[in-house]
Design a protein around this motif. Structure first.
Motif, PDB file in Angstrom:
ATOM      1  N   HIS A  15       0.829  -1.207   0.000  1.00 22.63           N
ATOM      2  CA  HIS A  15       0.000   0.000   0.000  1.00 22.63           C
ATOM      3  C   HIS A  15       0.867   1.262   0.000  1.00 22.63           C
ATOM      4  N   ARG A  16       1.879   1.267   0.843  1.00 23.12           N
ATOM      5  CA  ARG A  16       2.719   2.467   0.940  1.00 23.12           C
ATOM      6  C   ARG A  16       3.621   2.650  -0.278  1.00 23.12           C
ATOM      7  N   LEU A  17       3.991   1.557  -0.918  1.00 24.07           N
ATOM      8  CA  LEU A  17       4.719   1.680  -2.177  1.00 24.07           C
ATOM      9  C   LEU A  17       3.830   2.303  -3.254  1.00 24.07           C
ATOM     10  N   MET A  18       2.613   1.800  -3.370  1.00 27.11           N
ATOM     11  CA  MET A  18       1.714   2.280  -4.415  1.00 27.11           C
ATOM     12  C   MET A  18       1.182   3.678  -4.128  1.00 27.11           C
ATOM     13  N   ASN A  41      11.058  -9.463  -4.720  1.00 28.43           N
ATOM     14  CA  ASN A  41      11.172  -8.441  -5.765  1.00 28.43           C
ATOM     15  C   ASN A  41       9.957  -7.512  -5.714  1.00 28.43           C
ATOM     16  N   PRO A  42       9.965  -6.526  -4.804  1.00 24.36           N
ATOM     17  CA  PRO A  42       8.823  -5.618  -4.669  1.00 24.36           C
ATOM     18  C   PRO A  42       8.495  -4.876  -5.964  1.00 24.36           C
ATOM     19  N   ARG A  43       9.522  -4.483  -6.682  1.00 18.10           N
ATOM     20  CA  ARG A  43       9.288  -3.730  -7.922  1.00 18.10           C
ATOM     21  C   ARG A  43       8.488  -4.566  -8.916  1.00 18.10           C
ATOM     22  N   LEU A  44       8.893  -5.803  -9.114  1.00 19.93           N
ATOM     23  CA  LEU A  44       8.203  -6.680 -10.054  1.00 19.93           C
ATOM     24  C   LEU A  44       6.766  -6.932  -9.614  1.00 19.93           C
ATOM     25  N   ALA A  45       6.548  -7.100  -8.316  1.00 23.81           N
ATOM     26  CA  ALA A  45       5.201  -7.353  -7.796  1.00 23.81           C
ATOM     27  C   ALA A  45       4.276  -6.166  -8.055  1.00 23.81           C
ATOM     28  N   VAL A  46       4.761  -4.954  -7.786  1.00 24.95           N
ATOM     29  CA  VAL A  46       3.945  -3.760  -8.011  1.00 24.95           C
ATOM     30  C   VAL A  46       3.693  -3.550  -9.498  1.00 24.95           C
ATOM     31  N   GLU A  47       4.715  -3.762 -10.315  1.00 24.56           N
ATOM     32  CA  GLU A  47       4.529  -3.624 -11.765  1.00 24.56           C
ATOM     33  C   GLU A  47       3.495  -4.631 -12.275  1.00 24.56           C
ATOM     34  N   GLN A  48       3.445  -5.793 -11.646  1.00 26.80           N
ATOM     35  CA  GLN A  48       2.448  -6.797 -12.013  1.00 26.80           C
ATOM     36  C   GLN A  48       1.035  -6.278 -11.741  1.00 26.80           C
ATOM     37  N   LEU A  83      10.136   3.473  -7.437  1.00 28.75           N
ATOM     38  CA  LEU A  83       9.879   2.066  -7.170  1.00 28.75           C
ATOM     39  C   LEU A  83      11.174   1.259  -7.158  1.00 28.75           C
ATOM     40  N   ALA A  84      12.066   1.584  -8.084  1.00 28.47           N
ATOM     41  CA  ALA A  84      13.346   0.878  -8.150  1.00 28.47           C
ATOM     42  C   ALA A  84      14.176   1.141  -6.888  1.00 28.47           C
ATOM     43  N   GLU A  85      14.221   2.406  -6.455  1.00 30.80           N
ATOM     44  CA  GLU A  85      14.986   2.766  -5.256  1.00 30.80           C
ATOM     45  C   GLU A  85      14.373   2.139  -4.005  1.00 30.80           C
ATOM     46  N   ALA A  86      13.041   2.199  -3.915  1.00 30.45           N
ATOM     47  CA  ALA A  86      12.360   1.635  -2.745  1.00 30.45           C
ATOM     48  C   ALA A  86      12.557   0.123  -2.667  1.00 30.45           C
ATOM     49  N   SER A  87      12.588  -0.531  -3.808  1.00 31.96           N
ATOM     50  CA  SER A  87      12.788  -1.977  -3.833  1.00 31.96           C
ATOM     51  C   SER A  87      14.178  -2.353  -3.345  1.00 31.96           C
TER      52      SER A  87
END
Length: 360
Positions: free
Chosen positions: A65-68, A293-300, A317-321
């Motif tokens: 949630h906080r990433l998005m 891989n948080p970035r891949l999950a969010v991009e999904q 997203l890349a930095e946060a991951s």
């Protein structure tokens, strides 16, 4: 709830809490009434295809949630918004914030320091503050129909409908959902009428069917974590306030077993609802994949729901991951700590284990 199971400190809390709660709820009720006078346009606000991040608690819902929420196309609840769910308060606090900034923000510093102190017991388990993106669970606490009531009063047998709103009589569910929808409309009206509402509700399972009937075009991201990991982690979160406010109840194995039964119900209920949802409205992501891989999950998520990704957000997203990959939890909990065992969990959730190919 037998008197002999209530400590003196918990008895005092039971007496004082309703008084403070009623004062706060009356104050909020007045603000919501003023909305009809000063901001009547909120009633026409539409809630279009909101995105809900759901899953049994301790499954990565807050992290996702906080990433998005860092993408400007979304609007989301902060903790303060759920405590004061009225357009009147949104506008009033915005004015007070501007005045405070001109003075060097002394009041903001005091308020955030006090809130951080009050929430420090959960710092390592569920970091939150008034200004953080947060679940809308407080909206249901005002109705006394939230599982969070068990944080304060761990007597599950006395609150079946608080744990499972979907089992309320139809007329009461309709009234509750009308109130909930009005809260969502107010939030969108005050923070961005054209934005997408982004929600994270880890304790939604017991009312998910009711919310789906209210928001039939809602999009669901279901985060899945192995029950052997999520169940003891969630129980530990509830156990923190129990040690202070209900120490006698916190020492009884029956208390932990009752909480586990609630989680069993939630796993099963989400699995049943999954069977009736169109594929384009529902996406499942495993917790282990999210952590790896948080970035891949969010991009999904963006790809599945056909949401555009802009360059600036992709950089964030890349930095946060990368930062997320550095973090390692300090806490590890086992079922045995709370009087449970793997065989018991597997027996209760065999259908869930089979559906998600979990190792027994």
């Amino acid at each position: 709830m037998r008197p002999k199971n209530i400590s003196a400190s918990h008895l005092f809390f039971i007496i004082v809490f309703p008084i403070l709660f009623l004062i706060l709820r009356t104050f909020v009720w007045c603000g919501r009434k003023l909305d009809y006078l000063f901001f009547p346009g909120f009633r026409k606000q539409q809630v279009k295809a909101p995105v809900f991040i759901i899953g049994n608690p301790r499954s990565g819902t807050t992290f996702t949630h906080r990433l998005m929420s860092r993408n400007d196309r979304f609007t989301y609840f902060k903790l303060v918004d759920t405590i004061f769910p009225a357009v009147f308060f949104y506008k009033m606090f915005a004015i007070l914030k501007k005045i405070d900034r001109r003075l060097g923000a002394p009041f903001a510093r005091v308020i955030y320091q006090l809130s951080d102190r009050g929430l420090k017991g959960w710092k390592d388990i569920h970091k939150t503050s008034l200004k953080e993106a947060e679940s809308d669970e407080m909206l249901f606490v005002y109705t006394l129909l939230s599982p969070l009531m068990a944080l304060l009063f761990p007597y599950f047998e006395t609150m079946p409908y608080a744990l499972f709103v979907d089992r309320l009589p139809a007329a009461k569910r309709e009234r509750l959902m009308a109130y909930y929808l009005s809260c969502l409309k107010r939030h969108l009206y005050a923070t961005g009428p054209d934005k997408i509402l982004l929600e994270k509700v880890a304790l939604i399972a017991g009312r998910l069917q009711s919310i789906l009937q209210t928001l039939p075009d809602m999009r669901l991201v279901h985060l899945i974590r192995h029950p052997y990991q999520s169940i003891p982690s969630l129980i530990s979160m509830f156990a923190i306030p129990w040690k202070t406010m209900a120490p006698k109840a916190a020492k009884r194995a029956e208390t932990f077993h009752a909480l586990a039964e609630m989680i069993f119900d939630y796993y099963r209920h989400i699995l049943e609802i999954k069977k009736i949802l169109p594929a384009e409205q529902f996406l499942e992501i495993y917790y282990d994949d999210l952590v790896a891989n948080p970035r891949l999950a969010v991009e999904q998520i963006y790809t599945h729901f056909k949401l555009p990704l802009d360059v600036m957000y992709c950089r964030f997203l890349a930095e946060a991951s990368e930062q997320a990959g550095i973090y390692k939890s300090k806490h590890h909990y086992s079922l045995e700590e709370f009087g449970l065992n793997k065989q018991q969990v597997y027996t209760e959730l065999k259908e869930v284990f089979d559906a998600y190919d979990f190792e027994p």
